[in-house]
Design a protein around this motif. Sequence first.
Motif, PDB file in Angstrom:
ATOM      1  N   GLN A 574    -141.849 -60.242  -5.257  1.00  0.00           N
ATOM      2  CA  GLN A 574    -140.879 -61.229  -4.796  1.00  0.00           C
ATOM      3  C   GLN A 574    -140.685 -62.317  -5.856  1.00  0.00           C
ATOM      4  OE1 GLN A 574    -139.272 -61.141  -1.647  1.00  0.00           O
ATOM      5  NE2 GLN A 574    -137.975 -62.675  -2.616  1.00  0.00           N
ATOM      6  N   VAL A 575    -139.421 -62.569  -6.195  1.00  0.00           N
ATOM      7  CA  VAL A 575    -139.070 -63.702  -7.049  1.00  0.00           C
ATOM      8  C   VAL A 575    -138.643 -64.844  -6.141  1.00  0.00           C
ATOM      9  CG1 VAL A 575    -137.545 -64.571  -8.863  1.00  0.00           C
ATOM     10  CG2 VAL A 575    -138.314 -62.178  -8.916  1.00  0.00           C
ATOM     11  N   LYS A 576    -139.303 -65.983  -6.269  1.00  0.00           N
ATOM     12  CA  LYS A 576    -138.948 -67.124  -5.425  1.00  0.00           C
ATOM     13  C   LYS A 576    -139.061 -68.420  -6.219  1.00  0.00           C
ATOM     14  CE  LYS A 576    -143.558 -67.744  -3.364  1.00  0.00           C
ATOM     15  NZ  LYS A 576    -144.302 -67.775  -2.069  1.00  0.00           N
ATOM     16  N   LYS A 577    -138.410 -69.425  -5.713  1.00  0.00           N
ATOM     17  CA  LYS A 577    -138.433 -70.714  -6.394  1.00  0.00           C
ATOM     18  C   LYS A 577    -139.813 -71.359  -6.266  1.00  0.00           C
ATOM     19  CE  LYS A 577    -133.489 -71.643  -5.795  1.00  0.00           C
ATOM     20  NZ  LYS A 577    -132.451 -72.555  -5.229  1.00  0.00           N
ATOM     21  N   ASN A 578    -140.245 -71.947  -7.360  1.00  0.00           N
ATOM     22  CA  ASN A 578    -141.529 -72.634  -7.386  1.00  0.00           C
ATOM     23  C   ASN A 578    -141.361 -74.042  -6.809  1.00  0.00           C
ATOM     24  OD1 ASN A 578    -143.990 -73.803  -7.929  1.00  0.00           O
ATOM     25  ND2 ASN A 578    -143.978 -73.329 -10.127  1.00  0.00           N
ATOM     26  N   PRO A 579    -141.999 -74.341  -5.675  1.00  0.00           N
ATOM     27  CA  PRO A 579    -141.835 -75.679  -5.088  1.00  0.00           C
ATOM     28  C   PRO A 579    -142.374 -76.797  -5.990  1.00  0.00           C
ATOM     29  CG  PRO A 579    -143.606 -74.488  -3.998  1.00  0.00           C
ATOM     30  CD  PRO A 579    -142.919 -73.497  -4.896  1.00  0.00           C
ATOM     31  N   LYS A 580    -143.189 -76.430  -6.973  1.00  0.00           N
ATOM     32  CA  LYS A 580    -143.755 -77.426  -7.879  1.00  0.00           C
ATOM     33  C   LYS A 580    -143.056 -77.427  -9.239  1.00  0.00           C
ATOM     34  CE  LYS A 580    -148.346 -77.119  -5.772  1.00  0.00           C
ATOM     35  NZ  LYS A 580    -149.790 -76.837  -6.014  1.00  0.00           N
ATOM     36  N   ALA A 581    -141.866 -76.791  -9.303  1.00  0.00           N
ATOM     37  CA  ALA A 581    -141.136 -76.733 -10.576  1.00  0.00           C
ATOM     38  C   ALA A 581    -140.781 -78.129 -11.056  1.00  0.00           C
ATOM     39  CB  ALA A 581    -139.873 -75.897 -10.408  1.00  0.00           C
ATOM     40  N   SER A 582    -140.846 -78.302 -12.364  1.00  0.00           N
ATOM     41  CA  SER A 582    -140.485 -79.593 -12.951  1.00  0.00           C
ATOM     42  C   SER A 582    -138.974 -79.779 -12.921  1.00  0.00           C
ATOM     43  CB  SER A 582    -140.972 -79.653 -14.400  1.00  0.00           C
ATOM     44  OG  SER A 582    -140.265 -78.718 -15.206  1.00  0.00           O
ATOM     45  N   ALA A 583    -138.537 -80.996 -13.178  1.00  0.00           N
ATOM     46  CA  ALA A 583    -137.097 -81.280 -13.214  1.00  0.00           C
ATOM     47  C   ALA A 583    -136.420 -80.462 -14.310  1.00  0.00           C
ATOM     48  CB  ALA A 583    -136.867 -82.776 -13.437  1.00  0.00           C
ATOM     49  N   GLN A 584    -137.125 -80.281 -15.416  1.00  0.00           N
ATOM     50  CA  GLN A 584    -136.560 -79.496 -16.511  1.00  0.00           C
ATOM     51  C   GLN A 584    -136.401 -78.034 -16.113  1.00  0.00           C
ATOM     52  OE1 GLN A 584    -139.012 -78.844 -20.038  1.00  0.00           O
ATOM     53  NE2 GLN A 584    -137.230 -79.222 -21.347  1.00  0.00           N
ATOM     54  N   GLN A 585    -137.405 -77.483 -15.430  1.00  0.00           N
ATOM     55  CA  GLN A 585    -137.317 -76.099 -14.968  1.00  0.00           C
ATOM     56  C   GLN A 585    -136.184 -75.928 -13.966  1.00  0.00           C
ATOM     57  OE1 GLN A 585    -141.450 -75.913 -13.663  1.00  0.00           O
ATOM     58  NE2 GLN A 585    -141.857 -74.241 -15.107  1.00  0.00           N
ATOM     59  N   GLN A 586    -136.044 -76.875 -13.056  1.00  0.00           N
ATOM     60  CA  GLN A 586    -134.974 -76.808 -12.065  1.00  0.00           C
ATOM     61  C   GLN A 586    -133.608 -76.884 -12.723  1.00  0.00           C
ATOM     62  OE1 GLN A 586    -135.565 -79.579  -8.797  1.00  0.00           O
ATOM     63  NE2 GLN A 586    -137.786 -79.280  -8.872  1.00  0.00           N
ATOM     64  N   ALA A 587    -133.495 -77.735 -13.749  1.00  0.00           N
ATOM     65  CA  ALA A 587    -132.218 -77.859 -14.461  1.00  0.00           C
ATOM     66  C   ALA A 587    -131.865 -76.559 -15.182  1.00  0.00           C
ATOM     67  CB  ALA A 587    -132.284 -79.018 -15.450  1.00  0.00           C
ATOM     68  N   ARG A 588    -132.882 -75.913 -15.782  1.00  0.00           N
ATOM     69  CA  ARG A 588    -132.639 -74.625 -16.444  1.00  0.00           C
ATOM     70  C   ARG A 588    -132.151 -73.588 -15.432  1.00  0.00           C
ATOM     71  NH1 ARG A 588    -138.316 -74.769 -19.319  1.00  0.00           N
ATOM     72  NH2 ARG A 588    -137.884 -75.947 -21.233  1.00  0.00           N
ATOM     73  N   LEU A 589    -132.805 -73.549 -14.267  1.00  0.00           N
ATOM     74  CA  LEU A 589    -132.429 -72.582 -13.246  1.00  0.00           C
ATOM     75  C   LEU A 589    -131.002 -72.810 -12.768  1.00  0.00           C
ATOM     76  CD1 LEU A 589    -133.267 -70.227 -11.396  1.00  0.00           C
ATOM     77  CD2 LEU A 589    -134.077 -71.939  -9.745  1.00  0.00           C
ATOM     78  N   THR A 590    -130.659 -74.055 -12.520  1.00  0.00           N
ATOM     79  CA  THR A 590    -129.299 -74.392 -12.075  1.00  0.00           C
ATOM     80  C   THR A 590    -128.275 -73.990 -13.124  1.00  0.00           C
ATOM     81  OG1 THR A 590    -130.093 -76.239 -10.722  1.00  0.00           O
ATOM     82  CG2 THR A 590    -127.775 -76.266 -11.361  1.00  0.00           C
ATOM     83  N   GLY A 591    -128.581 -74.263 -14.391  1.00  0.00           N
ATOM     84  CA  GLY A 591    -127.660 -73.900 -15.464  1.00  0.00           C
ATOM     85  C   GLY A 591    -127.473 -72.406 -15.595  1.00  0.00           C
ATOM     86  N   TRP A 592    -128.532 -71.646 -15.304  1.00  0.00           N
ATOM     87  CA  TRP A 592    -128.459 -70.193 -15.398  1.00  0.00           C
ATOM     88  C   TRP A 592    -127.695 -69.588 -14.219  1.00  0.00           C
ATOM     89  CZ3 TRP A 592    -132.844 -66.656 -13.413  1.00  0.00           C
ATOM     90  CH2 TRP A 592    -132.523 -65.314 -13.664  1.00  0.00           C
ATOM     91  N   LEU A 593    -128.043 -69.970 -13.024  1.00  0.00           N
ATOM     92  CA  LEU A 593    -127.470 -69.329 -11.844  1.00  0.00           C
ATOM     93  C   LEU A 593    -126.077 -69.816 -11.489  1.00  0.00           C
ATOM     94  CD1 LEU A 593    -130.505 -69.017  -9.398  1.00  0.00           C
ATOM     95  CD2 LEU A 593    -129.687 -67.435 -11.145  1.00  0.00           C
ATOM     96  N   ASN A 594    -125.662 -70.905 -12.062  1.00  0.00           N
ATOM     97  CA  ASN A 594    -124.344 -71.451 -11.710  1.00  0.00           C
ATOM     98  C   ASN A 594    -123.384 -71.520 -12.881  1.00  0.00           C
ATOM     99  OD1 ASN A 594    -124.732 -72.477  -8.758  1.00  0.00           O
ATOM    100  ND2 ASN A 594    -126.571 -73.143  -9.856  1.00  0.00           N
ATOM    101  N   ARG A 595    -123.805 -71.003 -14.015  1.00  0.00           N
ATOM    102  CA  ARG A 595    -122.955 -70.905 -15.207  1.00  0.00           C
ATOM    103  C   ARG A 595    -122.259 -72.231 -15.494  1.00  0.00           C
ATOM    104  NH1 ARG A 595    -121.078 -67.147 -18.628  1.00  0.00           N
ATOM    105  NH2 ARG A 595    -118.953 -67.315 -19.376  1.00  0.00           N
TER     106      ARG A 595
END
Length: 595
Positions: A574-595
């Motif tokens: 299972q791939v799931k979001k890390n509840p302890k992800a840093s702000a930088q990690q969250q920003a990378r994820l948003t940039g990837w999944l939302n182009r």
Amino acid sequence: MGKTVTSAELSKAVKREALVGITYGVKMPNPHQHLFEVTIQIDNWSKAVLDLKMPVWTPGSYLVREYARHVQDFQAIATAPETPLSWQKQGKNHWQITTDTAETVTICYRVFANELTVRTNHLDNTHGYFNSAALFFFVEGHQNQSFILDIEPPNEAWQINTTLPLLEDSETRFWADNFDVLVDSPVEVGIHESYEFLYADKPHRWVVWGDGDFDADKAIADTKKIIQVEADIYGGGLPYDEYMFLLHLSGSGYGGLEHKESCSLNYPRFGFGEKDNYNRFMQLVAHEFFHLWNIKRIRPKALEIFDYENENYTTSLWFAEGVTSYYDLIIPRWAEIYDEDFFLESLSKDITRYLKTPGRLVQPLAESSFDAWIKLYRRDANSNNNQMSYYLKGAMVSLMLDLMIRDRHDNQKSLDDVMQRLWQEFGKDEIGFTPSEVENIIADVADCDLADFFVRYLHTTEELPLAESLNAFGLLLEPVYEDEKIPYLGAEIKDKHNRTVVKSVNSGSPAHIAGIDPKDEILAIAGYRVNTEQLKKRLQNYHAGDTISITIFQQDQLKTLDVTLAEPQPSRYQVKKNPKASAQQQARLTGWLNR
């Protein structure tokens, strides 16, 4: 079909090609008999011998399929006066005709067509669908000249759909610049629906054969989104004048085949109403449409010029199909056809398939590509143990490359930049690339040395660090044990004709070590009869390390084997979001999944 060829253009082409004219004719007078009637009329012939050869494969489907096996009732005739010509086969796909002084030669034959896939021919009382590689001979030495295709439907109700241009003042005669174009232009003749739409001022259409719950309005709206996203990936613009999505609605079929100006799709007729199935269909659309760039125009050097008689070997199918498979998952997310949750769940399923394939530790990715001709399309009970799909692992490697580039450049660069470079340097002019040229462009975009990366993940079976790649984007990759109380046996079984039969055995598993083989019939565990439904319940009574007796029939011989069970294995990942992800990690994820 908006394109036409004028009589002036036709005359110019014939003059340019030294007056040898070749016309392919296709009739289907009794479609329920599944036989296409084909003629090849060759005018102004001047040689004593005519060699005809039929392709053994079709581009996009890397398997020698021996299309000539469906040919029957072959004849060769000279005209003016009409006289039979002698001929004989020189090989499995090679017919040689002695033409003597005949200036016009007509070849007649029939082709059996009752296989509904995207790479074969199908004819029944509702439609005729053909791929030219599976229907037509080519005249040796004349593959690069232009051809006329003349189609005669069995009745007026049948319509013709193809992307070949019509000859002026005709509704049934078409023009192909060369044999490659003819092969690359599937033809649908019959009773079907056609839904036309414009995008970027260019005509597009969905051509749909068969009944089902296909929603044309919804499909067109989502298709437009996919077209926009994919055009943006390559820097804008569409490299065609028109495009056709050809869809066959079947009982349970699935597949797609790419072409430069069209794609053929096969999908279950009632596979559109349920959301997950519809999303899967849009992934298929995204995949085949992406191919109009990646493989149809940006293609390996080994596929720059097609050899229709032999295997065309390349180690780069991981890029042609793997990159495309990665993009077909992310593109519908970028197009907002499905949400992040569906994307992550789909990614989880792909990673699960990858990690539960023992063959990933046996067959390197580049070898998987090279051996496509003898392995990928010829699966057997041992395939999971000694093969790794270049689609699947190629997608995993492409995922890692995209995330690495995005991580290094804070989402300001990505695999998109690689595709744009390849389009500019190779695709526009259709210059074949070498493996090193692709690797150099990827490294240049990433701005780092990737020589070690490509050696490890293309040419060895080293495990892919998928969890590490995902972690940089605030994602966790975790094993899921849905049957954590059940020790590992390693045999997949099924009930068949009141028998419990082994379907496959994982290499290195307890079942494999004990000597259980595919096709064995399972009779009992510890002396008591067992079937597929009962197996899990029975195994719950044991623990890892326990040795149990399993009674089987192996090639009709009764055997009782001792099997030592192993630790429970993950049922999925299972791939799931890390509840302890840093702000930088969250920003990378948003940039990837939302182009």
